[in-house]
Design a protein around this motif. Structure first.
Motif, PDB file in Angstrom:
ATOM      1  N   MET A 101      16.510  32.965  22.571  1.00 35.90           N
ATOM      2  CA  MET A 101      16.581  34.393  22.428  1.00 35.90           C
ATOM      3  C   MET A 101      15.176  34.950  22.213  1.00 35.90           C
ATOM      4  O   MET A 101      14.396  34.398  21.457  1.00 35.90           O
ATOM      5  CB  MET A 101      17.472  34.726  21.243  1.00 35.90           C
ATOM      6  N   ARG A 102      14.890  36.031  22.848  1.00 36.26           N
ATOM      7  CA  ARG A 102      13.559  36.601  22.825  1.00 36.26           C
ATOM      8  C   ARG A 102      13.412  37.629  21.719  1.00 36.26           C
ATOM      9  O   ARG A 102      14.236  38.515  21.555  1.00 36.26           O
ATOM     10  CB  ARG A 102      13.296  37.257  24.170  1.00 36.26           C
ATOM     11  N   ASN A 103      12.349  37.531  20.967  1.00 35.14           N
ATOM     12  CA  ASN A 103      12.033  38.474  19.905  1.00 35.14           C
ATOM     13  C   ASN A 103      11.530  39.764  20.548  1.00 35.14           C
ATOM     14  O   ASN A 103      10.813  39.746  21.533  1.00 35.14           O
ATOM     15  CB  ASN A 103      10.955  37.864  19.006  1.00 35.14           C
ATOM     16  N   SER A 104      11.870  40.910  19.991  1.00 32.79           N
ATOM     17  CA  SER A 104      11.463  42.195  20.574  1.00 32.79           C
ATOM     18  C   SER A 104       9.951  42.400  20.489  1.00 32.79           C
ATOM     19  O   SER A 104       9.399  43.209  21.219  1.00 32.79           O
ATOM     20  CB  SER A 104      12.184  43.348  19.879  1.00 32.79           C
ATOM     21  N   ASN A 105       9.259  41.675  19.612  1.00 31.18           N
ATOM     22  CA  ASN A 105       7.810  41.802  19.474  1.00 31.18           C
ATOM     23  C   ASN A 105       7.044  40.802  20.335  1.00 31.18           C
ATOM     24  O   ASN A 105       5.818  40.836  20.356  1.00 31.18           O
ATOM     25  CB  ASN A 105       7.396  41.599  18.006  1.00 31.18           C
ATOM     26  N   SER A 106       7.732  39.917  21.029  1.00 32.66           N
ATOM     27  CA  SER A 106       7.044  38.897  21.808  1.00 32.66           C
ATOM     28  C   SER A 106       6.512  39.488  23.117  1.00 32.66           C
ATOM     29  O   SER A 106       7.072  40.410  23.687  1.00 32.66           O
ATOM     30  CB  SER A 106       7.967  37.718  22.089  1.00 32.66           C
ATOM     31  N   LYS A 107       5.373  38.920  23.541  1.00 36.35           N
ATOM     32  CA  LYS A 107       4.733  39.349  24.785  1.00 36.35           C
ATOM     33  C   LYS A 107       4.399  38.112  25.596  1.00 36.35           C
ATOM     34  O   LYS A 107       4.139  37.050  25.025  1.00 36.35           O
ATOM     35  CB  LYS A 107       3.420  40.088  24.489  1.00 36.35           C
ATOM     36  N   PRO A 108       4.353  38.271  26.907  1.00 35.76           N
ATOM     37  CA  PRO A 108       3.906  37.142  27.740  1.00 35.76           C
ATOM     38  C   PRO A 108       2.450  36.791  27.416  1.00 35.76           C
ATOM     39  O   PRO A 108       1.649  37.659  27.053  1.00 35.76           O
ATOM     40  CB  PRO A 108       4.035  37.663  29.173  1.00 35.76           C
ATOM     41  N   ILE A 109       2.120  35.534  27.566  1.00 33.84           N
ATOM     42  CA  ILE A 109       0.786  35.055  27.198  1.00 33.84           C
ATOM     43  C   ILE A 109      -0.307  35.754  27.998  1.00 33.84           C
ATOM     44  O   ILE A 109      -1.385  36.033  27.471  1.00 33.84           O
ATOM     45  CB  ILE A 109       0.689  33.510  27.323  1.00 33.84           C
ATOM     46  N   HIS A 110      -0.068  36.072  29.281  1.00 36.54           N
ATOM     47  CA  HIS A 110      -1.101  36.731  30.077  1.00 36.54           C
ATOM     48  C   HIS A 110      -1.430  38.124  29.545  1.00 36.54           C
ATOM     49  O   HIS A 110      -2.574  38.564  29.608  1.00 36.54           O
ATOM     50  CB  HIS A 110      -0.727  36.772  31.570  1.00 36.54           C
ATOM     51  N   GLU A 111      -0.463  38.811  28.983  1.00 36.38           N
ATOM     52  CA  GLU A 111      -0.719  40.127  28.374  1.00 36.38           C
ATOM     53  C   GLU A 111      -1.547  39.979  27.094  1.00 36.38           C
ATOM     54  O   GLU A 111      -2.441  40.779  26.827  1.00 36.38           O
ATOM     55  CB  GLU A 111       0.591  40.850  28.079  1.00 36.38           C
ATOM     56  N   ILE A 112      -1.242  38.964  26.316  1.00 32.98           N
ATOM     57  CA  ILE A 112      -1.992  38.711  25.083  1.00 32.98           C
ATOM     58  C   ILE A 112      -3.446  38.377  25.413  1.00 32.98           C
ATOM     59  O   ILE A 112      -4.372  38.878  24.766  1.00 32.98           O
ATOM     60  CB  ILE A 112      -1.327  37.571  24.270  1.00 32.98           C
ATOM     61  N   ILE A 113      -3.662  37.565  26.442  1.00 31.41           N
ATOM     62  CA  ILE A 113      -5.028  37.207  26.848  1.00 31.41           C
ATOM     63  C   ILE A 113      -5.778  38.436  27.345  1.00 31.41           C
ATOM     64  O   ILE A 113      -6.942  38.641  26.994  1.00 31.41           O
ATOM     65  CB  ILE A 113      -5.002  36.083  27.908  1.00 31.41           C
ATOM     66  N   LYS A 114      -5.132  39.285  28.154  1.00 26.53           N
ATOM     67  CA  LYS A 114      -5.768  40.518  28.635  1.00 26.53           C
ATOM     68  C   LYS A 114      -6.168  41.421  27.472  1.00 26.53           C
ATOM     69  O   LYS A 114      -7.258  42.003  27.468  1.00 26.53           O
ATOM     70  CB  LYS A 114      -4.840  41.281  29.579  1.00 26.53           C
ATOM     71  N   GLU A 115      -5.297  41.550  26.482  1.00 23.38           N
ATOM     72  CA  GLU A 115      -5.616  42.362  25.303  1.00 23.38           C
ATOM     73  C   GLU A 115      -6.800  41.782  24.530  1.00 23.38           C
ATOM     74  O   GLU A 115      -7.676  42.519  24.084  1.00 23.38           O
ATOM     75  CB  GLU A 115      -4.394  42.470  24.388  1.00 23.38           C
ATOM     76  N   LEU A 116      -6.821  40.480  24.379  1.00 22.81           N
ATOM     77  CA  LEU A 116      -7.912  39.817  23.672  1.00 22.81           C
ATOM     78  C   LEU A 116      -9.242  40.032  24.396  1.00 22.81           C
ATOM     79  O   LEU A 116     -10.255  40.341  23.758  1.00 22.81           O
ATOM     80  CB  LEU A 116      -7.625  38.325  23.521  1.00 22.81           C
ATOM     81  N   ILE A 117      -9.237  39.878  25.699  1.00 20.59           N
ATOM     82  CA  ILE A 117     -10.452  40.096  26.492  1.00 20.59           C
ATOM     83  C   ILE A 117     -10.938  41.531  26.327  1.00 20.59           C
ATOM     84  O   ILE A 117     -12.134  41.776  26.162  1.00 20.59           O
ATOM     85  CB  ILE A 117     -10.201  39.754  27.978  1.00 20.59           C
ATOM     86  N   LYS A 118     -10.028  42.479  26.344  1.00 22.00           N
ATOM     87  CA  LYS A 118     -10.398  43.887  26.191  1.00 22.00           C
ATOM     88  C   LYS A 118     -10.921  44.169  24.781  1.00 22.00           C
ATOM     89  O   LYS A 118     -11.956  44.820  24.614  1.00 22.00           O
ATOM     90  CB  LYS A 118      -9.195  44.777  26.492  1.00 22.00           C
ATOM     91  N   GLN A 119     -10.246  43.669  23.766  1.00 22.79           N
ATOM     92  CA  GLN A 119     -10.650  43.913  22.374  1.00 22.79           C
ATOM     93  C   GLN A 119     -12.007  43.297  22.057  1.00 22.79           C
ATOM     94  O   GLN A 119     -12.808  43.876  21.327  1.00 22.79           O
ATOM     95  CB  GLN A 119      -9.613  43.349  21.405  1.00 22.79           C
ATOM     96  N   GLN A 120     -12.282  42.131  22.596  1.00 21.92           N
ATOM     97  CA  GLN A 120     -13.528  41.427  22.301  1.00 21.92           C
ATOM     98  C   GLN A 120     -14.653  41.762  23.279  1.00 21.92           C
ATOM     99  O   GLN A 120     -15.734  41.183  23.198  1.00 21.92           O
ATOM    100  CB  GLN A 120     -13.284  39.910  22.297  1.00 21.92           C
ATOM    101  N   HIS A 121     -14.375  42.679  24.221  1.00 20.79           N
ATOM    102  CA  HIS A 121     -15.370  43.112  25.219  1.00 20.79           C
ATOM    103  C   HIS A 121     -15.940  41.922  25.987  1.00 20.79           C
ATOM    104  O   HIS A 121     -17.160  41.797  26.162  1.00 20.79           O
ATOM    105  CB  HIS A 121     -16.493  43.918  24.558  1.00 20.79           C
ATOM    106  N   LEU A 122     -15.059  41.065  26.466  1.00 17.58           N
ATOM    107  CA  LEU A 122     -15.471  39.858  27.172  1.00 17.58           C
ATOM    108  C   LEU A 122     -15.508  40.030  28.691  1.00 17.58           C
ATOM    109  O   LEU A 122     -16.028  39.164  29.391  1.00 17.58           O
ATOM    110  CB  LEU A 122     -14.523  38.703  26.833  1.00 17.58           C
ATOM    111  N   GLN A 123     -14.991  41.145  29.204  1.00 17.94           N
ATOM    112  CA  GLN A 123     -14.881  41.314  30.654  1.00 17.94           C
ATOM    113  C   GLN A 123     -16.222  41.256  31.386  1.00 17.94           C
ATOM    114  O   GLN A 123     -16.316  40.607  32.426  1.00 17.94           O
ATOM    115  CB  GLN A 123     -14.148  42.617  30.988  1.00 17.94           C
ATOM    116  N   PRO A 124     -17.294  41.895  30.879  1.00 21.26           N
ATOM    117  CA  PRO A 124     -18.570  41.794  31.609  1.00 21.26           C
ATOM    118  C   PRO A 124     -19.060  40.353  31.775  1.00 21.26           C
ATOM    119  O   PRO A 124     -19.547  39.981  32.841  1.00 21.26           O
ATOM    120  CB  PRO A 124     -19.540  42.610  30.744  1.00 21.26           C
ATOM    121  N   GLY A 125     -18.902  39.548  30.761  1.00 20.85           N
ATOM    122  CA  GLY A 125     -19.311  38.149  30.856  1.00 20.85           C
ATOM    123  C   GLY A 125     -18.448  37.364  31.829  1.00 20.85           C
ATOM    124  O   GLY A 125     -18.952  36.519  32.577  1.00 20.85           O
ATOM    125  N   LEU A 126     -17.163  37.646  31.840  1.00 18.50           N
ATOM    126  CA  LEU A 126     -16.275  36.983  32.790  1.00 18.50           C
ATOM    127  C   LEU A 126     -16.594  37.397  34.221  1.00 18.50           C
ATOM    128  O   LEU A 126     -16.576  36.569  35.136  1.00 18.50           O
ATOM    129  CB  LEU A 126     -14.811  37.311  32.457  1.00 18.50           C
TER     130      LEU A 126
END
Length: 96
Positions: free
Chosen positions: A1-26
């Motif tokens: 059963m899926r928790n209403s707060n759960s997110k797919p891992i790719h969304e979590i990674i995208k958020e992390l990249i955005k929050q940490q300003h890692l996109q220019p380096g990538l």
């Protein structure tokens, strides 16, 4: 059963990249890794260093002959690398 707060891992990674300003380096890493594939083995062998600063790709070459040949293809190189990465990341190439 899926928790209403759960997110797919790719969304979590995208958020992390955005929050940490890692996109220019990538983006920089994508272009640098694409250089040998786009330019071919012979040019890759003559390449000493590839870097990006302010949307300009700087390429140090050991051969003046290769450098002069690539000077005529700068716009094609920009287009090919941007196409390989999937979006416009560089605007110009400086060959040294």
């Amino acid at each position: 059963m899926r928790n209403s707060n759960s997110k797919p891992i790719h969304e979590i990674i995208k958020e992390l990249i955005k929050q940490q300003h890692l996109q220019p380096g990538l983006d920089t890493a994508k272009v640098i890794l694409a250089w040998p594939e786009v330019m071919g083995l012979n040019v890759a062998k003559e390449t000493l260093k590839v870097s990006i600063h302010n949307r300009i790709l700087y390429v140090s070459l050991r051969s003046a002959i290769v450098r002069s040949e690539l000077m005529m293809l700068r716009t094609d190189i920009v287009a090919a690398l941007n196409r390989k990465v999937g979006y416009s990341i560089i605007d110009n190439v400086v060959l040294r």
